[in-house]
Design a protein around this motif. Structure first.
Motif, PDB file in Angstrom:
ATOM      1  N   ILE A 284     -16.133   2.042 -47.605  1.00  0.00           N
ATOM      2  CA  ILE A 284     -17.168   2.917 -47.051  1.00  0.00           C
ATOM      3  C   ILE A 284     -16.508   4.192 -46.515  1.00  0.00           C
ATOM      4  CG2 ILE A 284     -18.880   3.128 -45.210  1.00  0.00           C
ATOM      5  CD1 ILE A 284     -19.411   0.142 -45.468  1.00  0.00           C
ATOM      6  N   GLN A 285     -17.142   5.346 -46.732  1.00  0.00           N
ATOM      7  CA  GLN A 285     -16.568   6.622 -46.320  1.00  0.00           C
ATOM      8  C   GLN A 285     -16.439   6.701 -44.800  1.00  0.00           C
ATOM      9  OE1 GLN A 285     -18.787   9.855 -48.030  1.00  0.00           O
ATOM     10  NE2 GLN A 285     -18.578   9.084 -50.115  1.00  0.00           N
ATOM     11  N   GLU A 286     -15.452   7.482 -44.344  1.00  0.00           N
ATOM     12  CA  GLU A 286     -15.190   7.608 -42.907  1.00  0.00           C
ATOM     13  C   GLU A 286     -16.385   8.173 -42.156  1.00  0.00           C
ATOM     14  OE1 GLU A 286     -12.686   6.601 -41.011  1.00  0.00           O
ATOM     15  OE2 GLU A 286     -11.844   5.631 -42.786  1.00  0.00           O
ATOM     16  N   GLU A 287     -17.053   9.153 -42.752  1.00  0.00           N
ATOM     17  CA  GLU A 287     -18.223   9.760 -42.099  1.00  0.00           C
ATOM     18  C   GLU A 287     -19.323   8.714 -41.899  1.00  0.00           C
ATOM     19  OE1 GLU A 287     -21.444  13.389 -42.802  1.00  0.00           O
ATOM     20  OE2 GLU A 287     -19.734  13.153 -44.170  1.00  0.00           O
ATOM     21  N   THR A 288     -19.507   7.852 -42.917  1.00  0.00           N
ATOM     22  CA  THR A 288     -20.521   6.798 -42.814  1.00  0.00           C
ATOM     23  C   THR A 288     -20.126   5.777 -41.751  1.00  0.00           C
ATOM     24  OG1 THR A 288     -20.980   7.078 -45.179  1.00  0.00           O
ATOM     25  CG2 THR A 288     -21.840   5.098 -44.143  1.00  0.00           C
ATOM     26  N   LYS A 289     -18.838   5.473 -41.656  1.00  0.00           N
ATOM     27  CA  LYS A 289     -18.364   4.538 -40.629  1.00  0.00           C
ATOM     28  C   LYS A 289     -18.641   5.072 -39.225  1.00  0.00           C
ATOM     29  CE  LYS A 289     -14.628   2.343 -43.260  1.00  0.00           C
ATOM     30  NZ  LYS A 289     -13.159   2.181 -43.377  1.00  0.00           N
ATOM     31  N   LYS A 290     -18.412   6.373 -39.027  1.00  0.00           N
ATOM     32  CA  LYS A 290     -18.671   6.986 -37.714  1.00  0.00           C
ATOM     33  C   LYS A 290     -20.162   6.940 -37.388  1.00  0.00           C
ATOM     34  CE  LYS A 290     -14.704  10.114 -37.877  1.00  0.00           C
ATOM     35  NZ  LYS A 290     -14.276  11.520 -38.028  1.00  0.00           N
ATOM     36  N   ILE A 295     -24.935   4.214 -34.588  1.00  0.00           N
ATOM     37  CA  ILE A 295     -26.114   3.331 -34.673  1.00  0.00           C
ATOM     38  C   ILE A 295     -25.880   2.059 -33.859  1.00  0.00           C
ATOM     39  CG2 ILE A 295     -27.505   1.905 -36.234  1.00  0.00           C
ATOM     40  CD1 ILE A 295     -28.162   4.818 -36.508  1.00  0.00           C
ATOM     41  N   PHE A 296     -24.673   1.483 -33.938  1.00  0.00           N
ATOM     42  CA  PHE A 296     -24.350   0.269 -33.177  1.00  0.00           C
ATOM     43  C   PHE A 296     -24.498   0.523 -31.668  1.00  0.00           C
ATOM     44  CE2 PHE A 296     -21.329  -1.489 -36.667  1.00  0.00           C
ATOM     45  CZ  PHE A 296     -22.438  -1.939 -37.368  1.00  0.00           C
ATOM     46  N   LYS A 297     -23.981   1.663 -31.204  1.00  0.00           N
ATOM     47  CA  LYS A 297     -24.070   2.005 -29.776  1.00  0.00           C
ATOM     48  C   LYS A 297     -25.527   2.189 -29.352  1.00  0.00           C
ATOM     49  CE  LYS A 297     -19.518   4.157 -29.371  1.00  0.00           C
ATOM     50  NZ  LYS A 297     -18.781   5.428 -29.176  1.00  0.00           N
ATOM     51  N   ARG A 299     -28.160   0.784 -30.703  1.00  0.00           N
ATOM     52  CA  ARG A 299     -28.796  -0.536 -30.648  1.00  0.00           C
ATOM     53  C   ARG A 299     -28.397  -1.283 -29.384  1.00  0.00           C
ATOM     54  NH1 ARG A 299     -27.449  -2.558 -36.771  1.00  0.00           N
ATOM     55  NH2 ARG A 299     -28.947  -1.255 -37.897  1.00  0.00           N
ATOM     56  N   TYR A 300     -27.118  -1.170 -29.025  1.00  0.00           N
ATOM     57  CA  TYR A 300     -26.622  -1.861 -27.828  1.00  0.00           C
ATOM     58  C   TYR A 300     -27.327  -1.329 -26.573  1.00  0.00           C
ATOM     59  CZ  TYR A 300     -23.470  -3.223 -24.061  1.00  0.00           C
ATOM     60  OH  TYR A 300     -22.956  -3.717 -22.892  1.00  0.00           O
ATOM     61  N   LYS A 301     -27.436  -0.020 -26.455  1.00  0.00           N
ATOM     62  CA  LYS A 301     -28.097   0.580 -25.289  1.00  0.00           C
ATOM     63  C   LYS A 301     -29.568   0.167 -25.235  1.00  0.00           C
ATOM     64  CE  LYS A 301     -25.094   4.639 -24.889  1.00  0.00           C
ATOM     65  NZ  LYS A 301     -25.009   6.112 -25.067  1.00  0.00           N
ATOM     66  N   ALA A 302     -30.214   0.093 -26.408  1.00  0.00           N
ATOM     67  CA  ALA A 302     -31.624  -0.307 -26.454  1.00  0.00           C
ATOM     68  C   ALA A 302     -31.787  -1.753 -25.978  1.00  0.00           C
ATOM     69  CB  ALA A 302     -32.165  -0.145 -27.872  1.00  0.00           C
ATOM     70  N   ARG A 303     -30.844  -2.624 -26.366  1.00  0.00           N
ATOM     71  CA  ARG A 303     -30.906  -4.033 -25.935  1.00  0.00           C
ATOM     72  C   ARG A 303     -30.698  -4.157 -24.421  1.00  0.00           C
ATOM     73  NH1 ARG A 303     -27.888  -5.238 -30.622  1.00  0.00           N
ATOM     74  NH2 ARG A 303     -25.985  -5.457 -29.375  1.00  0.00           N
ATOM     75  N   VAL A 304     -29.714  -3.395 -23.894  1.00  0.00           N
ATOM     76  CA  VAL A 304     -29.443  -3.428 -22.452  1.00  0.00           C
ATOM     77  C   VAL A 304     -30.672  -2.970 -21.676  1.00  0.00           C
ATOM     78  CG1 VAL A 304     -28.081  -2.392 -20.606  1.00  0.00           C
ATOM     79  CG2 VAL A 304     -26.945  -3.166 -22.694  1.00  0.00           C
ATOM     80  N   LEU A 305     -31.297  -1.880 -22.134  1.00  0.00           N
ATOM     81  CA  LEU A 305     -32.475  -1.348 -21.468  1.00  0.00           C
ATOM     82  C   LEU A 305     -33.637  -2.343 -21.524  1.00  0.00           C
ATOM     83  CD1 LEU A 305     -33.669   1.146 -20.049  1.00  0.00           C
ATOM     84  CD2 LEU A 305     -34.376   1.982 -22.296  1.00  0.00           C
ATOM     85  N   GLU A 306     -33.788  -2.998 -22.663  1.00  0.00           N
ATOM     86  CA  GLU A 306     -34.863  -3.990 -22.833  1.00  0.00           C
ATOM     87  C   GLU A 306     -34.667  -5.168 -21.883  1.00  0.00           C
ATOM     88  OE1 GLU A 306     -36.770  -6.813 -26.368  1.00  0.00           O
ATOM     89  OE2 GLU A 306     -35.217  -5.328 -26.849  1.00  0.00           O
ATOM     90  N   ASN A 307     -33.404  -5.630 -21.766  1.00  0.00           N
ATOM     91  CA  ASN A 307     -33.109  -6.748 -20.854  1.00  0.00           C
ATOM     92  C   ASN A 307     -33.380  -6.377 -19.396  1.00  0.00           C
ATOM     93  OD1 ASN A 307     -32.332  -8.445 -22.933  1.00  0.00           O
ATOM     94  ND2 ASN A 307     -30.173  -7.829 -22.834  1.00  0.00           N
TER      95      ASN A 307
END
Length: 315
Positions: A284-290, A295-297, A299-307
């Motif tokens: 996978i290209q580096e730009e796509t990895k970044k 996106i991962f961050k 999602r994580y913030k959304a889960r923390v806020l939901e909890n």
């Protein structure tokens, strides 16, 4: 010349990938001062428009049993075609002069960018000459003892088979051989396009769909230069495409320019997914990895806020 000061090159076989002609692999065999032989495999990119480069050491051709003495120019190992052979143990050692022009250091200065292969190619004429001098100008003969065929001893505890039983056994053996031969032909017919249809499945599920064993499918992947089943890469890109699809729908109501930018990124990732299906050894290209990390961050913030919201509602 040698790969190191204490070892000597005894064999060199170079292969070209006939699906992706810029990809080459070399199998190098070195003998140490103690007489121990070590086999190495390297991968190269030899592009006409840019400098040559060495890109990996993963075993593909030598992953399973590999015998240098059986290799010859034109021989196929999966998608890898043999282009050059030097073997000091043969009757006549191959001279580097017989190699293709692109391997000639004098004709192709870009060989200097891959010094390991270039040094080994330089060493071959000297090594071939020293082998001839040691043999006294005569052919090198291999004295191998003849293998005697073992005759099975008769089983004295059982009665001899009748002619009818013998014929039935012969028929069963021939039918089994035909079945195995048909199965082998089916496996040999499997193409990269056949495998690509099931890249979104696990390798176990894909093997069931293709009606072959997992071990056979892994071996077929090695033949096509696929070091690892690409399901995770495909699934990761599918997840990003789905997220972008949702974001694009939201942005179309709020900001049209932002929606266009999201759509453009989605199209780029879809093109990257298609490229990986055609060339599954690609990363996978580096730009796509970044972008995936962003996106991962998110999602994580959304889960923390939901909890947190859930805990506050319970108070």
């Amino acid at each position: 010349m040698t790969s190191s000061q204490n070892s000597t090159l005894t064999a060199l076989v170079i292969f070209q990938n006939f699906l992706f002609p810029v990809m080459y692999r070399s199998v190098n065999v070195y003998r140490s001062a103690e007489g121990k032989e070590e086999m190495e495999e390297r991968e190269y990119l030899l592009r006409e428009t840019s400098k040559f480069e060495e890109i990996g050491f993963d075993r593909v051709i030598t992953l399973y049993k590999f015998d240098v003495s059986t290799q010859f120019v034109g021989n196929l190992n999966g998608v890898w075609k043999c282009m050059f052979v030097y073997d000091s143990n043969r009757y006549q050692s191959t001279s580097v002069d017989a190699s293709p022009e692109w391997l000639s250091i004098a004709e192709n200065p870009k060989m200097e960018f891959i010094p390991t292969l270039a040094n080994d190619l330089r060493a071959i004429p000297e090594l071939a000459l020293s082998v001839e001098e040691e043999s006294g100008g005569n052919d090198i003969k291999s004295h191998q003892p003849e293998k005697k065929s073992r005759v099975p001893l008769p089983d004295l505890n059982s009665l001899p088979c009748s002619d009818l039983e013998t014929e039935e056994n012969d028929q069963n053996v021939s039918e089994n051989k035909k079945r195995r031969a048909a199965k082998t032909e089916d496996i040999a017919r499997l193409s990269l396009e056949d495998l690509a249809k099931y890249f979104d499945l696990t390798i176990v599920e894909a093997s069931k769909k293709l009606k072959v064993g997992v071990t056979v499918l892994k071996r077929k992947c090695r033949e096509f230069g696929i070091p690892r089943w690409p399901r995770r890469k495909i699934k990761s890109l599918d997840s990003l495409i789905l997220d972008l699809q949702k974001e694009m729908q939201q942005q179309q109501e709020e900001d049209e320019l932002a929606a266009i930018a999201v759509e453009e990124r989605k199209r780029m990732i879809e093109c990257e997914r298609e490229s990986i299906e055609k060339k599954p050894f690609m990363d996978i290209q580096e730009e796509t990895k970044k972008f995936r990390q962003v996106i991962f961050k998110r999602r994580y913030k959304a889960r923390v806020l939901e909890n947190r919201c859930r805990k506050l509602s319970l108070l």
